[in-house]
Design an enzyme around this catalytic site. Structure first.
Site, short mmCIF file in Angstrom:
data_model
loop_
_atom_site.label_atom_id
_atom_site.label_comp_id
_atom_site.label_asym_id
_atom_site.label_seq_id
_atom_site.Cartn_x
_atom_site.Cartn_y
_atom_site.Cartn_z
N CYS A 136 0.76 -1.49 0.26
CA CYS A 136 -0.29 0.35 0.22
C CYS A 136 0.44 1.19 -0.16
O CYS A 136 1.04 1.45 -0.63
CB CYS A 136 -0.55 0.29 1.45
SG CYS A 136 -2.68 1.20 1.28
N ILE A 137 1.10 2.29 0.79
CA ILE A 137 1.75 3.37 0.82
C ILE A 137 3.09 3.55 1.45
O ILE A 137 3.85 3.81 1.80
CB ILE A 137 0.58 4.26 1.91
CG1 ILE A 137 1.27 5.48 2.01
CG2 ILE A 137 0.36 4.49 3.43
CD1 ILE A 137 1.27 6.19 0.25
#
Length: 224
Positions: A136-137
């Site tokens: 993800c991030i």
């Protein structure tokens, strides 16, 4: 004995902590592969607390370690106690807690700083050539700590499927090589022993996100 893997959490909840589905998927896949999991979180106050029913910030104080214990069923350690010699790999799930509590990406973007404990952990695994998995991030942490690394946060063209694609452009501006990958794929930077996958950076069915996380976990364990 299975590989022993450190997982760093950043709270509990997609908007102000670790993304719960990603964290759970990581632990399930590690369990299926026979790995031992050690969960860690920094013992600090959250940068922000968000009401997940409304998506709005609230005037409240919560501790990252205490909130992470919700995901860990209480079995979580202070990140300050992480001992490299006992561990084979590191994985960090996403969620806005990464961008708010583990670093300042949410407010400062490419000019962000990474918390010292998180930076020290990433550097220690990298220097000892132990693999690191980020989803993800969370790859923004590697972008800041390991300049010039290769990674993916999904696609670099913003659309309904990829609402956060501008992140990829920023990572390129930081000198990283971004590789476009679908939600079910991973990217492996062999030089840095870094494995990344997009997870909830993509608007995709949950099982596809789960499968992509599984491939990341499997590759991290293969490299360990």
């Amino acid at each position: 004995m299975g590989k022993k893997v450190a997982v760093i959490l950043s709270g509990c909840g997609a908007y102000d902590g670790s993304e719960i589905h990603e964290s759970s998927a990581i632990m399930v896949h590690l369990s299926r592969e026979g790995a031992q999991v050690e969960l860690y979180a920094p013992n600090i106050l959250q940068t922000q607390v968000v009401n997940h029913a409304t998506g709005q910030p609230v005037e409240e104080k919560r501790n990252v370690l205490v909130e992470s214990a919700r995901i860990a069923r209480g079995n979580v350690k202070d990140l300050a106690t992480l001992a490299m010699k006992d561990l084979d790999a590191l994985i960090i799930p996403g969620g806005f807690g990464v961008a708010k509590n583990l670093c300042s990406w949410a407010s400062e973007g490419k000019n962000c700083t990474v918390s010292k404990e998180v930076e020290d952990a990433i550097k220690a695994f990298h220097l000892t050539q132990k693999p690191i998995g980020l989803c993800c991030i969370a790859p923004v942490l590697a972008a800041k700590v390991l300049p010039g690394c290769e990674l993916t946060v999904g696609d670099d063209t913003e659309c309904e499927t990829w609402p956060y694609a501008k992140t990829a452009q920023v990572l390129k501006e930081m000198g990283c090589k971004h590789i476009n990958r679908s939600v079910g794929q991973i990217h492996v930077d062999c030089r840095h022993k870094l494995v990344t996958t997009s997870a909830f950076m993509c608007n995709a069915p949950l099982h596809e996100i789960y499968d992509g996380v599984g491939k990341m976990v499997q590759e991290v364990l293969r490299m360990a």
